[in-house]
Design a protein around this motif. Structure first.
Motif, PDB file in Angstrom:
ATOM      1  N   HIS A 146      29.491  43.456  44.188  1.00  0.00           N
ATOM      2  CA  HIS A 146      30.849  43.420  43.637  1.00  0.00           C
ATOM      3  C   HIS A 146      31.817  44.149  44.561  1.00  0.00           C
ATOM      4  O   HIS A 146      32.942  43.677  44.811  1.00  0.00           O
ATOM      5  CB  HIS A 146      30.859  44.052  42.243  1.00  0.00           C
ATOM      6  CG  HIS A 146      32.158  43.914  41.521  1.00  0.00           C
ATOM      7  ND1 HIS A 146      33.146  44.874  41.582  1.00  0.00           N
ATOM      8  CD2 HIS A 146      32.646  42.915  40.726  1.00  0.00           C
ATOM      9  CE1 HIS A 146      34.179  44.486  40.852  1.00  0.00           C
ATOM     10  NE2 HIS A 146      33.904  43.297  40.322  1.00  0.00           N
ATOM     11  N   LYS A 152      34.353  37.116  41.312  1.00  0.00           N
ATOM     12  CA  LYS A 152      35.708  36.980  40.799  1.00  0.00           C
ATOM     13  C   LYS A 152      36.218  38.337  40.314  1.00  0.00           C
ATOM     14  O   LYS A 152      35.438  39.176  39.859  1.00  0.00           O
ATOM     15  CB  LYS A 152      35.739  35.968  39.647  1.00  0.00           C
ATOM     16  CG  LYS A 152      35.370  34.550  40.070  1.00  0.00           C
ATOM     17  CD  LYS A 152      35.258  33.628  38.859  1.00  0.00           C
ATOM     18  CE  LYS A 152      34.825  32.219  39.274  1.00  0.00           C
ATOM     19  NZ  LYS A 152      34.597  31.340  38.103  1.00  0.00           N
ATOM     20  N   ASP A 153      37.518  38.534  40.397  1.00  0.00           N
ATOM     21  CA  ASP A 153      38.106  39.835  40.091  1.00  0.00           C
ATOM     22  C   ASP A 153      37.809  40.301  38.669  1.00  0.00           C
ATOM     23  O   ASP A 153      37.653  41.497  38.413  1.00  0.00           O
ATOM     24  CB  ASP A 153      39.635  39.790  40.289  1.00  0.00           C
ATOM     25  CG  ASP A 153      40.003  39.589  41.749  1.00  0.00           C
ATOM     26  OD1 ASP A 153      39.158  39.888  42.621  1.00  0.00           O
ATOM     27  OD2 ASP A 153      41.130  39.125  42.019  1.00  0.00           O
ATOM     28  N   GLN A 154      37.722  39.369  37.731  1.00  0.00           N
ATOM     29  CA  GLN A 154      37.536  39.747  36.332  1.00  0.00           C
ATOM     30  C   GLN A 154      36.078  40.022  35.962  1.00  0.00           C
ATOM     31  O   GLN A 154      35.784  40.413  34.830  1.00  0.00           O
ATOM     32  CB  GLN A 154      38.103  38.668  35.388  1.00  0.00           C
ATOM     33  CG  GLN A 154      37.370  37.323  35.428  1.00  0.00           C
ATOM     34  CD  GLN A 154      37.973  36.366  36.440  1.00  0.00           C
ATOM     35  OE1 GLN A 154      38.472  36.791  37.485  1.00  0.00           O
ATOM     36  NE2 GLN A 154      37.928  35.079  36.137  1.00  0.00           N
ATOM     37  N   ILE A 155      35.157  39.827  36.891  1.00  0.00           N
ATOM     38  CA  ILE A 155      33.732  40.023  36.598  1.00  0.00           C
ATOM     39  C   ILE A 155      33.421  41.513  36.449  1.00  0.00           C
ATOM     40  O   ILE A 155      33.801  42.339  37.278  1.00  0.00           O
ATOM     41  CB  ILE A 155      32.855  39.410  37.705  1.00  0.00           C
ATOM     42  CG1 ILE A 155      32.963  37.888  37.679  1.00  0.00           C
ATOM     43  CG2 ILE A 155      31.395  39.844  37.560  1.00  0.00           C
ATOM     44  CD1 ILE A 155      32.466  37.248  36.400  1.00  0.00           C
ATOM     45  N   ASP A 156      32.734  41.840  35.359  1.00  0.00           N
ATOM     46  CA  ASP A 156      32.259  43.200  35.109  1.00  0.00           C
ATOM     47  C   ASP A 156      30.845  43.304  35.684  1.00  0.00           C
ATOM     48  O   ASP A 156      29.896  42.740  35.133  1.00  0.00           O
ATOM     49  CB  ASP A 156      32.252  43.465  33.599  1.00  0.00           C
ATOM     50  CG  ASP A 156      31.725  44.842  33.221  1.00  0.00           C
ATOM     51  OD1 ASP A 156      31.165  45.541  34.098  1.00  0.00           O
ATOM     52  OD2 ASP A 156      31.858  45.212  32.044  1.00  0.00           O
ATOM     53  N   LYS A 203      33.166  34.018  43.545  1.00  0.00           N
ATOM     54  CA  LYS A 203      34.464  33.477  43.942  1.00  0.00           C
ATOM     55  C   LYS A 203      34.268  32.100  44.549  1.00  0.00           C
ATOM     56  O   LYS A 203      33.253  31.814  45.187  1.00  0.00           O
ATOM     57  CB  LYS A 203      35.128  34.383  44.967  1.00  0.00           C
ATOM     58  CG  LYS A 203      35.695  35.673  44.397  1.00  0.00           C
ATOM     59  CD  LYS A 203      36.408  36.457  45.483  1.00  0.00           C
ATOM     60  CE  LYS A 203      37.101  37.685  44.889  1.00  0.00           C
ATOM     61  NZ  LYS A 203      37.809  38.465  45.925  1.00  0.00           N
TER      62      LYS A 203
END
Length: 205
Positions: A146, A152-156, A203
């Motif tokens: 990460h 992707k930016d919203q991935i936790d 992404k």
């Protein structure tokens, strides 16, 4: 560690290795403490003093196996290339391959039952701790990926790692509960499921 402690540690390691071979070859039920003692060239009292009972001995086998998996995983991680998501599948294969090298399905069913139902708190807690370490090892790799900006930016990252680990854990349980399911089938299923998660998380190129 003094000489006496060193000898005790070597003796315990020999006992655990002997028990692992017997559990795998003749099964948990047929493996008697007396047989393990005979093959390890120690007295049954030595085994009872160190492991309390056969359940404690089985959990000690699991702890040793888990420690070895963790060390192998560390070596795999140390050699990984930046942003290479194949590391996830390499670790998952290790987590399901290695356990089956020394214990069969029947023995693993006994082992999982022992890890949750045993009154032997010392070995139960140690085994659960090893399991947590493997879980954290996988999650830390997800965090590293990460940070390398492949998701992707919203991935936790924490939640993604937990989901992947929980799936591996559940699928392994399903595998040892199903006598027909092969190890190759398990790995193929995990590969497909992990790929589906990665497709959602990565992404777009």
């Amino acid at each position: 560690m003094n000489q006496g402690q060193s000898n005790k540690a070597k003796r315990q390691k020999l006992i655990v290795a002997t028990a692992a071979r017997l559990f795998s070859s003749i099964g948990y039920d047929k493996t008697r403490i007396e047989l393990v003692a005979e093959r390890s060239n120690v007295s049954p009292a030595t085994i009872y003093n160190n492991f309390e009972n056969k359940t404690g001995l089985l959990l000690a086998v699991l702890i040793d196996e888990g420690d070895e998996v963790k060390h192998i995983g560390e070596k795999i991680i140390a050699q990984r290339q930046r942003s290479d998501i194949r590391i996830i599948n390499r670790l998952i294969e290790l987590y399901v391959d290695h356990p089956m090298e020394f214990m069969n399905k029947s023995c693993w069913r006994q082992a999982l039952a022992a890890s949750t139902a045993s009154s032997n708190k010392k070995f139960t807690q140690e085994y659960q701790n090893v399991d947590k370490q493997l879980r954290n090892q996988l999650i830390e790799v997800i965090h590293s990926l990460h940070e390398e900006n492949i998701f992707k930016d919203q991935i936790d990252a924490q939640s993604l790692g937990e989901i992947i680990w929980n799936n591996v854990d559940q699928m392994f349980t399903n595998f040892i509960s199903n006598e027909v399911m092969t190890l190759a089938s398990l790995k193929d299923t995990l590969s497909r499921q992990t790929a589906a998660l990665m497709t959602l998380a990565l992404k777009s190129e």
